[in-house]
Every structure is written in structure tokens, then in C-alpha cells.
Design a protein around this motif. Sequence first.
Motif, PDB file in Angstrom:
ATOM      1  N   GLY A   1       3.071  -7.868   0.028  1.00 39.54           N
ATOM      2  CA  GLY A   1       2.831  -8.996  -0.859  1.00 39.54           C
ATOM      3  C   GLY A   1       3.424 -10.270  -0.300  1.00 39.54           C
ATOM      4  O   GLY A   1       4.496 -10.254   0.301  1.00 39.54           O
ATOM      5  N   ILE A   2       2.701 -11.369  -0.461  1.00 38.85           N
ATOM      6  CA  ILE A   2       3.159 -12.669   0.044  1.00 38.85           C
ATOM      7  C   ILE A   2       3.099 -13.696  -1.078  1.00 38.85           C
ATOM      8  O   ILE A   2       2.051 -13.895  -1.702  1.00 38.85           O
ATOM      9  N   LEU A   3       4.227 -14.330  -1.355  1.00 40.56           N
ATOM     10  CA  LEU A   3       4.265 -15.464  -2.270  1.00 40.56           C
ATOM     11  C   LEU A   3       4.081 -16.732  -1.450  1.00 40.56           C
ATOM     12  O   LEU A   3       4.795 -16.933  -0.460  1.00 40.56           O
ATOM     13  N   PHE A   4       3.149 -17.597  -1.819  1.00 33.80           N
ATOM     14  CA  PHE A   4       2.927 -18.802  -1.030  1.00 33.80           C
ATOM     15  C   PHE A   4       2.566 -19.978  -1.928  1.00 33.80           C
ATOM     16  O   PHE A   4       2.032 -19.804  -3.016  1.00 33.80           O
ATOM     17  N   ASN A   5       2.905 -21.162  -1.444  1.00 32.36           N
ATOM     18  CA  ASN A   5       2.567 -22.407  -2.139  1.00 32.36           C
ATOM     19  C   ASN A   5       1.372 -23.040  -1.421  1.00 32.36           C
ATOM     20  O   ASN A   5       1.513 -23.547  -0.306  1.00 32.36           O
TER      21      ASN A   5
ATOM     22  N   MET B   1      -2.123 -14.691   9.253  1.00 33.95           N
ATOM     23  CA  MET B   1      -1.478 -13.483   8.761  1.00 33.95           C
ATOM     24  C   MET B   1      -2.512 -12.468   8.298  1.00 33.95           C
ATOM     25  O   MET B   1      -2.383 -11.258   8.561  1.00 33.95           O
ATOM     26  N   MET B   2      -3.544 -12.950   7.599  1.00 32.54           N
ATOM     27  CA  MET B   2      -4.604 -12.066   7.122  1.00 32.54           C
ATOM     28  C   MET B   2      -5.362 -11.409   8.280  1.00 32.54           C
ATOM     29  O   MET B   2      -5.881 -10.298   8.162  1.00 32.54           O
ATOM     30  N   GLU B   3      -5.432 -12.115   9.400  1.00 32.74           N
ATOM     31  CA  GLU B   3      -6.141 -11.587  10.569  1.00 32.74           C
ATOM     32  C   GLU B   3      -5.293 -10.575  11.328  1.00 32.74           C
ATOM     33  O   GLU B   3      -5.806  -9.560  11.823  1.00 32.74           O
ATOM     34  N   ILE B   4      -4.000 -10.839  11.436  1.00 33.13           N
ATOM     35  CA  ILE B   4      -3.108  -9.984  12.218  1.00 33.13           C
ATOM     36  C   ILE B   4      -2.788  -8.677  11.499  1.00 33.13           C
ATOM     37  O   ILE B   4      -2.756  -7.598  12.103  1.00 33.13           O
ATOM     38  N   ALA B   5      -2.557  -8.742  10.193  1.00 34.52           N
ATOM     39  CA  ALA B   5      -2.098  -7.576   9.432  1.00 34.52           C
ATOM     40  C   ALA B   5      -2.981  -6.332   9.594  1.00 34.52           C
ATOM     41  O   ALA B   5      -2.470  -5.231   9.820  1.00 34.52           O
ATOM     42  N   PRO B   6      -4.324  -6.444   9.487  1.00 40.64           N
ATOM     43  CA  PRO B   6      -5.156  -5.234   9.591  1.00 40.64           C
ATOM     44  C   PRO B   6      -5.029  -4.516  10.930  1.00 40.64           C
ATOM     45  O   PRO B   6      -5.222  -3.297  10.996  1.00 40.64           O
ATOM     46  N   THR B   7      -4.702  -5.248  11.979  1.00 38.95           N
ATOM     47  CA  THR B   7      -4.562  -4.599  13.285  1.00 38.95           C
ATOM     48  C   THR B   7      -3.377  -3.640  13.308  1.00 38.95           C
ATOM     49  O   THR B   7      -3.280  -2.790  14.196  1.00 38.95           O
TER      50      THR B   7
ATOM     51  N   LEU C   1      -2.676  -7.329   3.173  1.00 42.13           N
ATOM     52  CA  LEU C   1      -1.870  -8.380   2.561  1.00 42.13           C
ATOM     53  C   LEU C   1      -2.423  -8.737   1.186  1.00 42.13           C
ATOM     54  O   LEU C   1      -3.633  -8.874   1.009  1.00 42.13           O
ATOM     55  N   VAL C   2      -1.512  -8.899   0.230  1.00 44.32           N
ATOM     56  CA  VAL C   2      -1.871  -9.347  -1.107  1.00 44.32           C
ATOM     57  C   VAL C   2      -1.165 -10.680  -1.325  1.00 44.32           C
ATOM     58  O   VAL C   2       0.056 -10.737  -1.452  1.00 44.32           O
ATOM     59  N   ALA C   3      -1.928 -11.751  -1.303  1.00 47.30           N
ATOM     60  CA  ALA C   3      -1.354 -13.093  -1.402  1.00 47.30           C
ATOM     61  C   ALA C   3      -1.362 -13.570  -2.850  1.00 47.30           C
ATOM     62  O   ALA C   3      -2.381 -13.463  -3.546  1.00 47.30           O
ATOM     63  N   VAL C   4      -0.215 -14.082  -3.293  1.00 49.63           N
ATOM     64  CA  VAL C   4      -0.068 -14.573  -4.665  1.00 49.63           C
ATOM     65  C   VAL C   4       0.425 -16.011  -4.613  1.00 49.63           C
ATOM     66  O   VAL C   4       1.436 -16.308  -3.984  1.00 49.63           O
TER      67      VAL C   4
ATOM     68  N   GLY D   1       4.441 -14.215  -9.910  1.00 50.88           N
ATOM     69  CA  GLY D   1       4.429 -13.699  -8.545  1.00 50.88           C
ATOM     70  C   GLY D   1       5.263 -12.444  -8.416  1.00 50.88           C
ATOM     71  O   GLY D   1       4.906 -11.499  -7.716  1.00 50.88           O
ATOM     72  N   ALA D   2       6.402 -12.399  -9.108  1.00 53.81           N
ATOM     73  CA  ALA D   2       7.266 -11.227  -9.057  1.00 53.81           C
ATOM     74  C   ALA D   2       6.565 -10.015  -9.640  1.00 53.81           C
ATOM     75  O   ALA D   2       6.704  -8.889  -9.141  1.00 53.81           O
ATOM     76  N   GLY D   3       5.786 -10.227 -10.704  1.00 52.22           N
ATOM     77  CA  GLY D   3       5.054  -9.120 -11.284  1.00 52.22           C
ATOM     78  C   GLY D   3       4.040  -8.551 -10.320  1.00 52.22           C
ATOM     79  O   GLY D   3       3.897  -7.339 -10.180  1.00 52.22           O
ATOM     80  N   ALA D   4       3.344  -9.438  -9.625  1.00 51.07           N
ATOM     81  CA  ALA D   4       2.378  -8.987  -8.638  1.00 51.07           C
ATOM     82  C   ALA D   4       3.067  -8.263  -7.505  1.00 51.07           C
ATOM     83  O   ALA D   4       2.600  -7.263  -6.989  1.00 51.07           O
ATOM     84  N   ARG D   5       4.236  -8.768  -7.121  1.00 49.35           N
ATOM     85  CA  ARG D   5       4.985  -8.170  -6.027  1.00 49.35           C
ATOM     86  C   ARG D   5       5.389  -6.749  -6.366  1.00 49.35           C
ATOM     87  O   ARG D   5       5.333  -5.847  -5.540  1.00 49.35           O
ATOM     88  N   THR D   6       5.798  -6.518  -7.636  1.00 50.24           N
ATOM     89  CA  THR D   6       6.199  -5.189  -8.040  1.00 50.24           C
ATOM     90  C   THR D   6       5.064  -4.196  -7.873  1.00 50.24           C
ATOM     91  O   THR D   6       5.249  -3.082  -7.365  1.00 50.24           O
ATOM     92  N   GLY D   7       3.863  -4.621  -8.268  1.00 53.75           N
ATOM     93  CA  GLY D   7       2.724  -3.728  -8.116  1.00 53.75           C
ATOM     94  C   GLY D   7       2.444  -3.408  -6.666  1.00 53.75           C
ATOM     95  O   GLY D   7       2.147  -2.278  -6.314  1.00 53.75           O
ATOM     96  N   VAL D   8       2.571  -4.399  -5.795  1.00 56.91           N
ATOM     97  CA  VAL D   8       2.330  -4.175  -4.368  1.00 56.91           C
ATOM     98  C   VAL D   8       3.369  -3.242  -3.806  1.00 56.91           C
ATOM     99  O   VAL D   8       3.059  -2.342  -3.014  1.00 56.91           O
ATOM    100  N   HIS D   9       4.608  -3.402  -4.229  1.00 58.98           N
ATOM    101  CA  HIS D   9       5.680  -2.552  -3.717  1.00 58.98           C
ATOM    102  C   HIS D   9       5.424  -1.094  -4.072  1.00 58.98           C
ATOM    103  O   HIS D   9       5.554  -0.200  -3.249  1.00 58.98           O
ATOM    104  N   ASP D  10       5.007  -0.822  -5.328  1.00 56.48           N
ATOM    105  CA  ASP D  10       4.764   0.554  -5.747  1.00 56.48           C
ATOM    106  C   ASP D  10       3.632   1.170  -4.945  1.00 56.48           C
ATOM    107  O   ASP D  10       3.687   2.339  -4.559  1.00 56.48           O
ATOM    108  N   ALA D  11       2.591   0.377  -4.695  1.00 57.87           N
ATOM    109  CA  ALA D  11       1.448   0.901  -3.977  1.00 57.87           C
ATOM    110  C   ALA D  11       1.764   1.150  -2.516  1.00 57.87           C
ATOM    111  O   ALA D  11       1.152   1.990  -1.868  1.00 57.87           O
ATOM    112  N   GLY D  12       2.722   0.411  -1.985  1.00 55.78           N
ATOM    113  CA  GLY D  12       3.000   0.487  -0.559  1.00 55.78           C
ATOM    114  C   GLY D  12       4.046   1.496  -0.172  1.00 55.78           C
ATOM    115  O   GLY D  12       4.304   1.717   1.000  1.00 55.78           O
ATOM    116  N   ARG D  13       4.669   2.162  -1.151  1.00 54.90           N
ATOM    117  CA  ARG D  13       5.733   3.095  -0.804  1.00 54.90           C
ATOM    118  C   ARG D  13       5.181   4.349  -0.169  1.00 54.90           C
ATOM    119  O   ARG D  13       4.100   4.809  -0.531  1.00 54.90           O
TER     120      ARG D  13
END
Length: 223
Positions: A169-173, A186-192, A197-200, A211-223
Motif C-alpha cells: 500500500g502507498i499513501l500519496f499526495n 512504481m506501478m511499472e516496476i512492482a509487477p516485475t 501496488l494499492v495507491a491511496v 488511508g490507514a484503513g486502506a493500508r490495514t486491508g492491504v497488510h492483511d492481504a499481503g501477509r
Amino acid sequence: MKRREFITLLGGATAWPLAARAQQPAGRAYRVGYLGIPSREQMPLHLTRALEEGLRSLGYRVGENVAIEYRFANGELERLPALATELVRLGVDVIVTVFNPSIVAAMEATTTIPIVMISSVDPVGTGLVASLARPAGNVTGLAVDTGSEIFGKRFELLKETLPNLSRVGILFNPDVAATRSRLPSMMEIAPTLGLTLVAVEARGLDALDNGAGARTGVHDAGR
């Protein structure tokens, strides 16, 4: 002392315009403009001390032959252009900036006063300088992140540390130019590397909770 020495202390300037390299009259007092994003209270004290001690090591003493004009945006990026313009009106000899938004604000306010970046992100990709070797213009300084290629290394380290990692997960402005220029890379490099990447978006402090809520979901899915 020469003005070039003075600027080199702040950021390693090597290619200033001729006018910026000219020697100033003996006994002249210099003025340094400092343009920061956080509030004065949030500025680490050791950074202030380091700046003043560095100046003192070359014979520049605050209150004697040099003055530092601090301007802080208190976390409000929209205030940066007006603060940069104010420093220009004060006739400072150099503007010290921290992070891309303040650098851009200073660049828009002046093309003649030297601008020293204490910390920048992807200065070439975001148009702050022409190249790392020859920045040209009136901007020089340091980069904490020199370009998109560094993300490949960072993702590799993540995979080595967490071999089963699959989503990041990525928090960005999106209002920050440096962010807009980096996200596609980043989106191009990550799949290789087998990463999704889940951008919020998070434009300010108020958006961090979502953003923190979205991050939590990404963390659970990525474990």
C-alpha cells in the motif's frame, strides 16, 4: 569572503550564474532565506544548530555578518508561494529550501537568487534541475531520492525481508509533483517483482485516517 564560498557551504553550488559568483564588498552582511513546510515548532533544533554552526565555521556569525530569515508554512502548502515571494522582496542572498513543494515555490518566485535544496526527491524527473551533474539555472543542492530506479532496489529489499509479500500500500499526495512523477514508475516496476501496488490518495492530515484503513486491508492481504 566570496559569495560563492557562502553558497557552497549551503549546498555545494558549482554552476551559479556569473552575477551570483561575483565577490561582494568587504564587511557586507549576508541574508539567508529559509523556506520550510512545517511550523517553526516542528523544525528539529539540531538542523537549526547545524546550519548556524556550518556558517560559523566559515566566519559567518548570525547577528553579526549574516542573518537568517525563517519562513514556515505551518503545513499549509498553499502558503509557500507567498512566503517565497516575501523572501525575494527582502533581498536575501540565497534561499534554503526543504522538500519539493518549497523548492518549486522558490523557483517560481525568482530565477536569479540562488536556491539550495537541502532535501529533494527526483530533482531531474520533477524538473527542478536539468541534470544531477549540471543542474544549471539557479538551483542546486542535495537529493534524498535521485530517481525512479531507486524503487526497484527498495522493492527488492521488501521482498527479501518479507518473501511472501504480494501487495504493497502507498499513501500519496497527488498535489505534489514529485509524487505524480514517481507513481507510474512504481506501478511499472512492482509487477516485475511479483508485487501489486494499492495507491491511496492522502492530500492532508485529515485524509490519513481513510488511508490507514486502506493500508490495514492491504497488510492483511499481503501477509
